[in-house]
Design an enzyme around this catalytic site. Structure first.
Site, PDB file in Angstrom:
ATOM      1  N   GLY A   1      37.014 -29.555  20.075  1.00 33.33           N
ATOM      2  CA  GLY A   1      37.469 -30.219  21.295  1.00 33.33           C
ATOM      3  C   GLY A   1      36.353 -30.788  22.128  1.00 33.33           C
ATOM      4  CG  ASP A   2      32.694 -28.553  22.260  1.00 31.13           C
ATOM      5  OD1 ASP A   2      32.968 -28.822  21.066  1.00 31.13           O
ATOM      6  OD2 ASP A   2      32.032 -27.547  22.578  1.00 31.13           O
TER       7      ASP A   2
ATOM      8  CD  GLU B   1      37.348 -25.454  23.844  1.00 26.35           C
ATOM      9  OE1 GLU B   1      36.577 -24.752  23.157  1.00 26.35           O
ATOM     10  OE2 GLU B   1      37.334 -26.704  23.815  1.00 26.35           O
ATOM     11  CG  ASN B   2      35.947 -21.433  25.438  1.00 26.06           C
ATOM     12  OD1 ASN B   2      34.953 -21.994  25.005  1.00 26.06           O
ATOM     13  ND2 ASN B   2      36.456 -21.718  26.629  1.00 26.06           N
TER      14      ASN B   2
ATOM     15  CG  ASP C   1      39.451 -24.783  18.114  1.00 25.04           C
ATOM     16  OD1 ASP C   1      39.405 -24.191  19.208  1.00 25.04           O
ATOM     17  OD2 ASP C   1      38.514 -25.484  17.672  1.00 25.04           O
TER      18      ASP C   1
END
Length: 487
Positions: free
Chosen positions: A449-450, A374-375, A372
Site C-alpha cells: 500500500g505504501d 496494512e501494518n 494485507d
C-alpha cells in the site's frame, strides 16, 4: 524454504536450428492422393530467452510441399532438456524424445504456409539446440520430393488433431458474481475475458523500438486473449505492459504505480512496468501472457469508482503462479490507500502471496496466501503465526480474501483442478485498528500500500466485488477458472 524464481531472465542471442524436411505422403490433405503427394518443410527452432535452469523457445514449421492436414513434429534433446509448458499444440516427452501434435485450429498448413508453437523448458548444465527434426515420421533431409511414377506407397495415416480448445462458457466470473448479488467493480486479466459478453481490450503494450502502443483484445467475445497480436506487434523488440484494463465498465484500470512511501526505480520515482513476454501461459488451448512482476514492478489506481471504502463489504480473487514468489514486501492485489502511503492499521484489504514472515505466516516454509490489512499480513485471527494457513505448491493458484464488518476470510485452491479450501473464516484480527476497517479504495498489483516494491510474483486474472460473496458463488467461480484450462 525460499523459492528462487526472481532471477532476472537474461535474453541471449537467439540460437536457431533450421532444417529442410522431405516427406513422402505424410498427412496430406484428402484432396491430394497419397500416391502423388510432394512434401517438404523447414523447421526453425529459436531460443527466445534463458534464465538459470530454464528457457523459452519458439518453433516454426514451414510447409514447402503439398498441403498438410494434421501434423506431428518430433525431435530429440541433445542434453537432457525437458519441456515444462507448451502452447499452440500438445506434447509428450519420453526421455529426450519430444513429440508435438497440432492443436485443432492449426492442423492445416497450406503449401508455402507455416505454423508455429512455443514452449518453456528446463535445462541443467547446457542448453544446445536440437539438430534433427521429423514431420509426420519422416526426417528432415533438405529437399522436396515426390514418389516415383508408378509407385504406390502406403499412405501414412492421417494424424488426429489434438483435443479442441475448450470454448469459453456462457457465464464468466463476473457474470457469476453478479448472479450471486455481489457484482464486480473491477475486473483485470491479461489472459481472458471475465464477462461472457466482453469484447474489448484486456491490456495495452508499448514496444521499445518506437514507443508506439497497441491494445490487446480477445479472440472472441468472452474468450481468450489474442496473444498473436502481441507477438506480431512486439516481434524483434521488447514490449512492456502499460495498461491493464478494467472489464467492469467502471474504468478502474491499472497503470504504472506512482511514488509514495517508497519511490520506485523508474523515472520520477514511478515503479517499473512488466515485460509483456515473461509469463506465457495457455487458456482455452490458446497462448496468452500473464503479468510477471520482478522486484520494482508495480501497478496502481488511486482514483477508483465503486471500490469498497471504510468498513464496506467486498470480495476479491486472483489467479497467481504459485511457484513464483519471494520474501519481499509485498506481492498484493486488492484494496489500498489512495495516497500511496501507510495510513495506519486497517486502511488496506488485499490478497498477499509470498513467504515473508515479518508480520505473519502459516505452517511450513511458505509461500502463504494472507491478507494485507496494512501494518500486518494476517494468516488468521492473530498477528504472527496461524496454524490453519498452509504452504502452497500449486503451479496455478486461486487466492481469495473477502471482508465485511468484523468478519473476513481467506480461501484458496488449485486453479487447474478441484475446489476451494477455507483457511480462515472469522472475526477481524485480534489487534487494534482493524475493527472497524478504514479501507480507502485504491487498487494495487504487485506492491504494498505504501509502494513497497521488493516483491516478485505473477498475476493472470483477478476481480474485486461490491458486497461479501457467498461460498457458493466463489465455488462456481473456481469451477469456471478450472474450466479455463490454465497450462
Amino acid at each position: 524454504m525460499r523459492h528462487v524464481s526472481s532471477f532476472h531472465r537474461r535474453l541471449r542471442l537467439s540460437a536457431v536450428a533450421v532444417a529442410a524436411l522431405s516427406t513422402a505422403a505424410a498427412g496430406v490433405a484428402g484432396t491430394h492422393a497419397a500416391s502423388a503427394a510432394a512434401a517438404g518443410c523447414q523447421v526453425s527452432y529459436t531460443i527466445t530467452n534463458e534464465w538459470p535452469g530454464g528457457f523459452g523457445a519458439n518453433v516454426s514449421v514451414n510447409n514447402l510441399g503439398d498441403p498438410i492436414n494434421g501434423w506431428t513434429l518430433t525431435w530429440s534433446f541433445p542434453a537432457g532438456q525437458t519441456v515444462t509448458q507448451l502452447w499452440n499444440g500438445s506434447y509428450t516427452q519420453s526421455g529426450s524424445q519430444v513429440t508435438v501434435t497440432n492443436a485443432s485450429y492449426n492442423g492445416g498448413i497450406p503449401s508455402g504456409g507455416s505454423t508455429s508453437f512455443g514452449f518453456n523448458g528446463s535445462w541443467n548444465g547446457s542448453n544446445p539446440v536440437p539438430t534433427s527434426f521429423a514431420l509426420n515420421g519422416v526426417t528432415c533431409t533438405g529437399g522436396v520430393t515426390s514418389p516415383s511414377p508408378g509407385t504406390s506407397p502406403s499412405a501414412s495415416p492421417t494424424v488426429s488433431p489434438s483435443t479442441s480448445p475448450s470454448p469459453p462458457p456462457s457465464k464468466q466470473p463476473c457474470d457469476i458474481y453478479a448472479a450471486g448479488g455481489t457484482p464486480c467493480v473491477a475486473a483485470h486479466s491479461t489472459t481472458r475475458a471475465l464477462y461472457a459478453s466482453y469484447n474489448g481490450p484486456l491490456y495495452q503494450v508499448r514496444r521499445s523500438s518506437d514507443n508506439t502502443t497497441r491494445d490487446i483484445g480477445v479472440l472472441s467475445p468472452g474468450g481468450a486473449a489474442n496473444a498473436a497480436a502481441q507477438d506480431s506487434f512486439c516481434s524483434g523488440t521488447t514490449c512492456l505492459i502499460t495498461i491493464i484494463y478494467d472489464q467492469s465498465g467502471r474504468n478502474n484500470r491499472l497503470t504504472q504505480a506512482p511514488p509514495g512511501g517508497f519511490s520506485g526505480p523508474a523515472a520520477g520515482g514511478y515503479d517499473n512496468l512488466a515485460t509483456a513476454t515473461k509469463a506465457p501461459t495457455t487458456v482455452y488451448g490458446h497462448k496468452a501472457y500473464g503479468v510477471y512482476v520482478d522486484p520494482g514492478v508495480g501497478y496502481r489506481n488511486n482514483a477508483t469508482n465503486g471500490v469498497a471504502k471504510g468498513d464496506q463489504p467486498e470480495g476479491m480473487y486472483a489467479v497467481f503462479d504459485g511457484t513464483h514468489y519471494n520474501g519481499g514486501c509485498c506481492f498484493d492485489y486488492g484494496n489500498a490507500e489512495t495516497n500511496s502511503r501507510d495510513n495506519g492499521n486497517g486502511t488496506m484489504e488485499a490478497i498477499y502471496f509470498g513467504n515473508i514472515k515479518v508480520w505473519g505466516y502459516g505452517t511450513g516454509n511458505g509461500p502463504w496466501v494472507m491478507a494485507d490489512l496494512e501494518n500486518g499480513l494476517f494468516s488468521g485471527v492473530n498477528p504472527g503465526y496461524n496454524a490453519n494457513d498452509p504452504s502452497i505448491s500449486h503451479r496455478y493458484l486461486t487466492a481469495i480474501v473477502k471482508g465485511e464488518p468484523n468478519h473476513w476470510a481467506i480461501r484458496a485452491g488449485n486453479a487447474q483442478s478441484g475446489g476451494l479450501s477455507t483457511f480462515y473464516d472469522g472475526k477481524r484480527p485480534n489487534a487494534s485498528g482493524y475493527n472497524p476497517m478504514k479501507k480507502e479504495g485504491a487498487i494495487i498489483l504487485g506492491i504494498g500500500g505504501d509502494n513497497s516494491h521488493g516483491s516478485a510474483g505473477t498475476f493472470y486474472e483477478g476481480v474485486m466485488t461490491s458486497g461479501y460473496p457467498s461460498e457458493a458463488t466463489e465455488n462456481a467461480v473456481q469451477a469456471n477458472i478450472v474450466a479455463a484450462g490454465y497450462r
